[in-house]
Design a protein around this motif. Structure first.
Motif, PDB file in Angstrom:
ATOM      1  N   GLN A 102      -5.388  27.780   1.215  1.00 34.59           N
ATOM      2  CA  GLN A 102      -4.046  27.303   1.550  1.00 34.59           C
ATOM      3  C   GLN A 102      -4.033  25.785   1.579  1.00 34.59           C
ATOM      4  O   GLN A 102      -4.914  25.169   2.172  1.00 34.59           O
ATOM      5  CB  GLN A 102      -3.597  27.832   2.919  1.00 34.59           C
ATOM      6  N   ASN A 103      -3.009  25.211   0.942  1.00 32.66           N
ATOM      7  CA  ASN A 103      -2.804  23.768   0.983  1.00 32.66           C
ATOM      8  C   ASN A 103      -1.710  23.500   2.005  1.00 32.66           C
ATOM      9  O   ASN A 103      -0.547  23.822   1.786  1.00 32.66           O
ATOM     10  CB  ASN A 103      -2.380  23.252  -0.397  1.00 32.66           C
ATOM     11  N   VAL A 104      -2.060  22.932   3.145  1.00 30.11           N
ATOM     12  CA  VAL A 104      -1.095  22.629   4.208  1.00 30.11           C
ATOM     13  C   VAL A 104      -0.587  21.210   3.953  1.00 30.11           C
ATOM     14  O   VAL A 104      -1.306  20.229   4.157  1.00 30.11           O
ATOM     15  CB  VAL A 104      -1.742  22.734   5.602  1.00 30.11           C
ATOM     16  N   THR A 105       0.658  21.116   3.454  1.00 28.62           N
ATOM     17  CA  THR A 105       1.200  19.853   2.967  1.00 28.62           C
ATOM     18  C   THR A 105       1.051  18.706   3.961  1.00 28.62           C
ATOM     19  O   THR A 105       1.468  18.806   5.113  1.00 28.62           O
ATOM     20  CB  THR A 105       2.692  20.027   2.617  1.00 28.62           C
ATOM     21  N   GLY A 106       0.432  17.632   3.512  1.00 30.17           N
ATOM     22  CA  GLY A 106       0.279  16.437   4.317  1.00 30.17           C
ATOM     23  C   GLY A 106      -0.828  16.495   5.351  1.00 30.17           C
ATOM     24  O   GLY A 106      -1.058  15.524   6.065  1.00 30.17           O
ATOM     25  N   LEU A 107      -1.541  17.645   5.424  1.00 25.57           N
ATOM     26  CA  LEU A 107      -2.565  17.789   6.462  1.00 25.57           C
ATOM     27  C   LEU A 107      -3.948  18.029   5.892  1.00 25.57           C
ATOM     28  O   LEU A 107      -4.894  17.320   6.213  1.00 25.57           O
ATOM     29  CB  LEU A 107      -2.178  18.944   7.398  1.00 25.57           C
ATOM     30  N   GLY A 108      -4.068  19.052   5.034  1.00 31.58           N
ATOM     31  CA  GLY A 108      -5.389  19.355   4.498  1.00 31.58           C
ATOM     32  C   GLY A 108      -5.426  20.725   3.843  1.00 31.58           C
ATOM     33  O   GLY A 108      -4.391  21.267   3.437  1.00 31.58           O
ATOM     34  N   LEU A 109      -6.643  21.302   3.762  1.00 33.22           N
ATOM     35  CA  LEU A 109      -6.875  22.595   3.112  1.00 33.22           C
ATOM     36  C   LEU A 109      -7.628  23.520   4.069  1.00 33.22           C
ATOM     37  O   LEU A 109      -8.400  23.065   4.912  1.00 33.22           O
ATOM     38  CB  LEU A 109      -7.712  22.412   1.843  1.00 33.22           C
ATOM     39  N   LYS A 110      -7.416  24.826   3.867  1.00 29.90           N
ATOM     40  CA  LYS A 110      -8.238  25.799   4.581  1.00 29.90           C
ATOM     41  C   LYS A 110      -8.445  27.001   3.682  1.00 29.90           C
ATOM     42  O   LYS A 110      -7.601  27.348   2.856  1.00 29.90           O
ATOM     43  CB  LYS A 110      -7.614  26.205   5.912  1.00 29.90           C
ATOM     44  N   GLY A 111      -9.596  27.625   3.826  1.00 31.37           N
ATOM     45  CA  GLY A 111      -9.931  28.788   3.022  1.00 31.37           C
ATOM     46  C   GLY A 111     -11.171  29.478   3.560  1.00 31.37           C
ATOM     47  O   GLY A 111     -11.911  28.914   4.388  1.00 31.37           O
ATOM     48  N   ARG A 112     -11.402  30.704   3.066  1.00 37.79           N
ATOM     49  CA  ARG A 112     -12.538  31.495   3.540  1.00 37.79           C
ATOM     50  C   ARG A 112     -13.697  31.414   2.553  1.00 37.79           C
ATOM     51  O   ARG A 112     -13.511  31.602   1.344  1.00 37.79           O
ATOM     52  CB  ARG A 112     -12.130  32.956   3.721  1.00 37.79           C
ATOM     53  N   ILE A 113     -14.898  31.135   3.083  1.00 37.41           N
ATOM     54  CA  ILE A 113     -16.137  31.135   2.308  1.00 37.41           C
ATOM     55  C   ILE A 113     -17.117  32.060   3.020  1.00 37.41           C
ATOM     56  O   ILE A 113     -17.428  31.857   4.206  1.00 37.41           O
ATOM     57  CB  ILE A 113     -16.725  29.709   2.188  1.00 37.41           C
ATOM     58  N   ASP A 114     -17.539  33.114   2.307  1.00 38.58           N
ATOM     59  CA  ASP A 114     -18.413  34.135   2.906  1.00 38.58           C
ATOM     60  C   ASP A 114     -17.787  34.724   4.174  1.00 38.58           C
ATOM     61  O   ASP A 114     -18.467  34.976   5.180  1.00 38.58           O
ATOM     62  CB  ASP A 114     -19.802  33.548   3.221  1.00 38.58           C
ATOM     63  N   GLY A 115     -16.450  34.889   4.152  1.00 35.79           N
ATOM     64  CA  GLY A 115     -15.757  35.535   5.260  1.00 35.79           C
ATOM     65  C   GLY A 115     -15.432  34.635   6.428  1.00 35.79           C
ATOM     66  O   GLY A 115     -14.778  35.072   7.382  1.00 35.79           O
ATOM     67  N   ILE A 116     -15.868  33.377   6.391  1.00 28.63           N
ATOM     68  CA  ILE A 116     -15.611  32.439   7.488  1.00 28.63           C
ATOM     69  C   ILE A 116     -14.551  31.433   7.033  1.00 28.63           C
ATOM     70  O   ILE A 116     -14.639  30.895   5.925  1.00 28.63           O
ATOM     71  CB  ILE A 116     -16.900  31.694   7.907  1.00 28.63           C
ATOM     72  N   GLU A 117     -13.554  31.187   7.904  1.00 28.20           N
ATOM     73  CA  GLU A 117     -12.491  30.242   7.554  1.00 28.20           C
ATOM     74  C   GLU A 117     -12.929  28.814   7.898  1.00 28.20           C
ATOM     75  O   GLU A 117     -13.309  28.518   9.033  1.00 28.20           O
ATOM     76  CB  GLU A 117     -11.204  30.573   8.300  1.00 28.20           C
ATOM     77  N   TYR A 118     -12.862  27.945   6.896  1.00 28.41           N
ATOM     78  CA  TYR A 118     -13.188  26.536   7.057  1.00 28.41           C
ATOM     79  C   TYR A 118     -11.927  25.708   6.797  1.00 28.41           C
ATOM     80  O   TYR A 118     -11.067  26.091   5.988  1.00 28.41           O
ATOM     81  CB  TYR A 118     -14.289  26.100   6.092  1.00 28.41           C
ATOM     82  N   CYS A 119     -11.836  24.558   7.464  1.00 25.01           N
ATOM     83  CA  CYS A 119     -10.706  23.642   7.296  1.00 25.01           C
ATOM     84  C   CYS A 119     -11.231  22.245   7.008  1.00 25.01           C
ATOM     85  O   CYS A 119     -12.256  21.831   7.570  1.00 25.01           O
ATOM     86  CB  CYS A 119      -9.836  23.594   8.554  1.00 25.01           C
ATOM     87  N   ILE A 120     -10.506  21.533   6.151  1.00 22.62           N
ATOM     88  CA  ILE A 120     -10.840  20.136   5.886  1.00 22.62           C
ATOM     89  C   ILE A 120      -9.538  19.356   5.810  1.00 22.62           C
ATOM     90  O   ILE A 120      -8.569  19.805   5.196  1.00 22.62           O
ATOM     91  CB  ILE A 120     -11.677  19.972   4.596  1.00 22.62           C
ATOM     92  N   GLY A 121      -9.457  18.229   6.505  1.00 24.36           N
ATOM     93  CA  GLY A 121      -8.222  17.459   6.499  1.00 24.36           C
ATOM     94  C   GLY A 121      -8.264  16.328   7.498  1.00 24.36           C
ATOM     95  O   GLY A 121      -9.337  15.908   7.949  1.00 24.36           O
ATOM     96  N   ASN A 122      -7.088  15.835   7.884  1.00 26.03           N
ATOM     97  CA  ASN A 122      -7.035  14.694   8.787  1.00 26.03           C
ATOM     98  C   ASN A 122      -7.197  15.122  10.242  1.00 26.03           C
ATOM     99  O   ASN A 122      -7.303  16.314  10.552  1.00 26.03           O
ATOM    100  CB  ASN A 122      -5.733  13.909   8.576  1.00 26.03           C
ATOM    101  N   SER A 123      -7.166  14.145  11.120  1.00 22.42           N
ATOM    102  CA  SER A 123      -7.436  14.408  12.537  1.00 22.42           C
ATOM    103  C   SER A 123      -6.418  15.365  13.144  1.00 22.42           C
ATOM    104  O   SER A 123      -6.772  16.247  13.940  1.00 22.42           O
ATOM    105  CB  SER A 123      -7.439  13.098  13.326  1.00 22.42           C
ATOM    106  N   ALA A 124      -5.135  15.208  12.809  1.00 16.37           N
ATOM    107  CA  ALA A 124      -4.096  16.064  13.381  1.00 16.37           C
ATOM    108  C   ALA A 124      -4.323  17.522  12.992  1.00 16.37           C
ATOM    109  O   ALA A 124      -4.102  18.432  13.796  1.00 16.37           O
ATOM    110  CB  ALA A 124      -2.729  15.588  12.910  1.00 16.37           C
TER     111      ALA A 124
END
Length: 813
Positions: free
Chosen positions: A582-604
């Motif tokens: 998922q691309n969360v507009t203006g914030l970052g990305l999140k997705g599942r790798i090996d069944g675990i959800e990871y997020c990458i983006g800004n501090s907020a």
């Protein structure tokens, strides 16, 4: 062609056994018919139907009662043009010049022959826009090119071409060679007409000088009569050949119940010549052959000058066409190379581009890397590094090694064709002042004709001998040619200047809005900065997991176009499978790798998932993104993003032009503050989400400001759409470009400064041209009606007025 006369499927039941009523040939299954003497008569073809209909509608039905044999078939009478245009409906033929935005929604650029003034533009636009299935029509007066959008399920391209021919013009799909041939033919024909008018006009002027001198010093009646008859003889070819375009234009206007620019010209010439011929025959009264010759010569000269200006404007656009080679190297599966015309390439075919060669069409880079020069497209003379999977634009130079591409776009769907369409659409734009002038011009000509009648009646009662001079001088001196040239000449020069300086106009209203802008809002990343981030530092919760965290960041960002993604993605790192991205507009990305959800983006964004460390050993002026999973911060990455080399100079110049410059960015406040300080920008806002940026712009607009927004990312699309003027960079995302009114063709910011200066100057020149055209007519009209202006002087005044408008517009170049 009335429905009472023509039918296409109402022939009698036994029509199959009957011959064609017009020519006697077999029907061959034709269902066409014409009602003659109250009966439906079968016709074998559209040609016979057209001829029979013309006979009936002209009231000559008796022809069929009294004839003693059938007529020749009408098939040969169908114009060759109408037979040929059907081929333009074929999909393979359309591929070269028709752009399809969907299965049925299509767009084409047409050349229209026969346009001589703004009234011709109006007639074609109004007539075509009323046809079913036509979505949009805009015609560029400078190049005589029409951009037509239509629904192919309701109307075919051949129907559009035929509709244009029905109102007296000839249209065909745009082709550079054809247009240049048309320009050259028009130029040669104009030169021939000017040559006849000039050559014979000089002889007429010599006789006119003798006649004028004779009024003072005396002249024998024999010489006076002889010079008059010689002048009539010399003026006749000027009227029959040189003046023909004015009569053709006037007849077209009258047929369609419009009063265009050619009507007063044709009327003035006809009155002056007819009265002069009558006075020559009777031997009494004045003659105005020299005024006729001079008027035709000067007006044709203005049209030749205007044609040259239009030709130069068209050549600027055509220089883009010449960027792509006509031949390409097609790669076969066995490794062999075949040289083929670029138009024969197919989507997904492989092509080979050798060092030093132009890339023939848009393609996806198959080779691992390439170094290309996009200077011809962007104006920036430096090498650009590309890697496997990147899209290379047709018209770029391959600088180093041989590279392989997979064809991505062809023909009208390429980036280069899109740029050309933007330029053409912009040239068809009319500002509000020009649309008002078009309406005023039509009323002006009608008012002029009324005033001419009033002046004629007055002088007929006061001094009948002077009546003709006043009428001709009034018609000639106030011909609104300058009014019709005021906008097209300025617009063509401005568009050429903007394109040359790297600014494309995506939506026409931008040309009128840009000069009114008082507040310019910038995004930061990729707009004020280069957008080419480099990873400076990585801080991990566990230093032993640094490589794993780097791989996670790489895998998530490999699905993004953001500059941060470019810095984190590396060809040396294996990409992991990411699910539910998922691309969360203006914030970052999140997705599942090996069944675990990871997020990458800004501090907020990451702050909603995990608690960030209170302090990180990262410098304030660096951009930072964080990686986390539920309730656990994993790593932080910092990047440097240098300012564009022309950013400070451009911002300084824009402020000197009176603009309020601001920054709205989603990045951390220390980083945005550092950028603002370097650029000497007082007003900035950091850590802004898309909705916050939108609110800021609307707040500025509520204060009465005209706001322009410059951005290039997905998160900029909402605020770009809301701003009074939106500007994107050509390197931005598709969504940002779709929301933009203007596009900077490259990565420099100087085109902003040039665009503001050029559009302000353009609007000033348009206003100057209109002011001059109106003031000239206001001053000249009373003098002409008072009998103080001779027809020959009126011809000079009108021509000089038109020349002043064109020359003033060319200052934009």
């Amino acid at each position: 062609m009335s429905q009472q006369t023509v039918n296409q499927s109402f022939a009698p039941a036994d029509a199959e056994q009957q011959p064609c009523f017009h020519c006697g040939l077999p029907l061959n299954g034709s269902k066409l018919s014409v009602t003659i003497d109250g009966e439906s008569r079968p016709m074998c073809c559209a040609g016979c139907q057209a001829v029979a209909t013309a006979i009936v509608e002209s009231g000559n039905e008796d022809y069929y009662r009294f004839r003693d044999t059938t007529a020749e078939t009408g098939r040969e009478l169908v114009p060759e043009f109408l037979d040929k245009i059907k081929v333009y409906d074929h999909p393979e033929v359309q591929r070269q010049f028709v752009h399809s935005s969907s299965d049925q929604h299509k767009q084409v650029s047409l050349i229209i022959e026969g346009i001589v003034c703004a009234a011709c533009i109006w007639l074609n636009e109004q007539y075509l826009s009323k046809l079913p299935g036509i979505i949009q029509v805009s015609i560029n007066y400078s190049t005589h090119r029409a951009n037509v959008e239509w629904d192919d399920s309701q109307i075919k391209l051949s129907d559009i071409l035929q509709a244009i021919s029905n109102i007296g013009y000839l249209a065909h799909p745009y082709d550079p060679e054809t247009q240049q041939k048309i320009y050259e033919d028009q130029r040669k024909q104009l030169i021939r007409r000017i040559g006849i008018a000039g050559l014979f006009g000089m002889q007429i002027m010599m006789f006119a000088l003798a006649l004028y001198g004779g009024e003072w010093w005396g002249i024998s009646e024999d010489f006076r009569t002889f010079f008059r008859w010689l002048s009539l003889l010399l003026a006749t070819p000027i009227m029959l050949f040189s003046a023909r375009p004015f009569y053709q234009g006037a007849w077209t206007d009258i047929r369609h119940r419009r009063v265009g620019m050619d009507v007063p010209v044709a009327l003035g010439l006809s009155l002056a010549f007819a009265a002069s011929a009558y006075n020559t025959w009777t031997g009494i009264g004045d003659v105005y052959y020299e005024a006729v010759a001079m008027f035709v010569f000067l007006l044709l000269s203005v049209r030749l000058f205007e044609l040259s200006a239009r030709k130069k404007a068209a050549e600027k656009i055509e220089s883009l066409t010449n960027l792509t080679p006509t031949m390409s190297n097609r790669l076969h599966d066995d490794g062999s190379v075949e040289i083929v015309p670029t138009v024969e390439l197919e989507i997904d075919e492989r092509i080979l581009v050798k060092p030093g060669e132009l890339i023939p069409t848009d393609g996806v880079l198959i080779s691992q890397q390439a170094l290309v020069d996009e200077a011809l497209l962007t104006g920036e003379q430096h090498a650009v590094s590309k890697r496997g999977g990147d899209i290379l634009v047709g018209g770029s130079y391959n600088l180093e090694q041989p590279i392989q591409l997979r064809v991505h776009k062809l023909g009208q769907d390429t980036v280069l064709s899109g740029i050309k369409r933007l330029i053409e659409q912009a040239q068809g734009f009319k500002p509000d002042i020009a649309r008002l002038a078009d309406k005023v011009a039509s009323f002006f000509v009608l008012a002029l004709l009324v005033l001419v009648v009033i002046a004629g009646i007055y002088w007929w009662q006061v001094d009948p001998g002077k009546m003709l001079q006043v009428v001709v001088a009034t018609l000639v001196v106030t011909c609104p040619c300058a009014l019709s040239l005021a906008t097209p000449a300025s617009l063509s020069a401005a568009i050429g200047s903007l394109t040359k300086n790297g600014m494309l106009v995506a939506r026409s209203h931008a040309l009128e809005v840009m000069p009114k802008i008082d507040t310019l809002v910038f995004d930061k990343t990729g707009t004020l900065t280069t957008g080419v981030l480099s990873l400076q530092q990585q801080v991990d919760c566990d230093a032993g997991q640094a490589a794993w965290h780097r791989q996670l960041a790489h895998s998530l960002e490999s699905h993004s176009e953001h500059p941060v993604a470019r810095a984190l993605v590396s060809a040396d790192i294996k990409t992991l499978q990411v699910d539910d991205l998922q691309n969360v507009t203006g914030l970052g990305l999140k997705g599942r790798i090996d069944g675990i959800e990871y997020c990458i983006g800004n501090s907020a964004f990451i702050g909603q998932v995990a608690e960030l460390p209170a302090e990180l050993p990262i410098e304030d002026h660096l951009q930072v993104v964080h990686l986390a999973r539920q309730d656990q911060w994993l790593a932080s990455f910092s990047f440097s993003d240098p300012l564009k080399h022309d950013a400070l100079a451009t911002i300084t110049a824009l402020k000197q032009q009176g603009l309020d410059i601001r920054i709205l960015s989603g990045d951390r406040k220390p980083y945005v503050e550092s950028i603002a300080a370097q650029l000497e920008i007082e007003h900035f806002a950091a850590e802004q989400m898309p909705d916050a940026k939108l609110a800021q712009v609307k707040q500025l607009q509520a204060q009465g400001r005209k706001v322009a927004m410059v951005g290039d990312g997905i998160n900029d699309a909402p605020v770009l759409a809301a701003a009074d003027l939106s500007i994107s960079l050509s390197v931005g995302t598709d969504l940002a470009r779709a929301a933009a009114d203007m596009i900077i063709n490259g990565q420099q910011l100087k085109p902003l400064q040039d665009a503001l200066h050029t559009t302000r100057k353009m609007m000033n020149i348009i206003r100057q041209n209109f002011a001059w055209a109106i003031a000239y007519n206001i001053v000249a009209l009373p003098f002409a009606m008072a009998g103080l202006i001779q027809p020959w002087l009126a011809a000079i005044g009108m021509s000089l007025s038109s020349l002043i408008v064109v020359i003033n517009a060319l200052r934009l170049r």
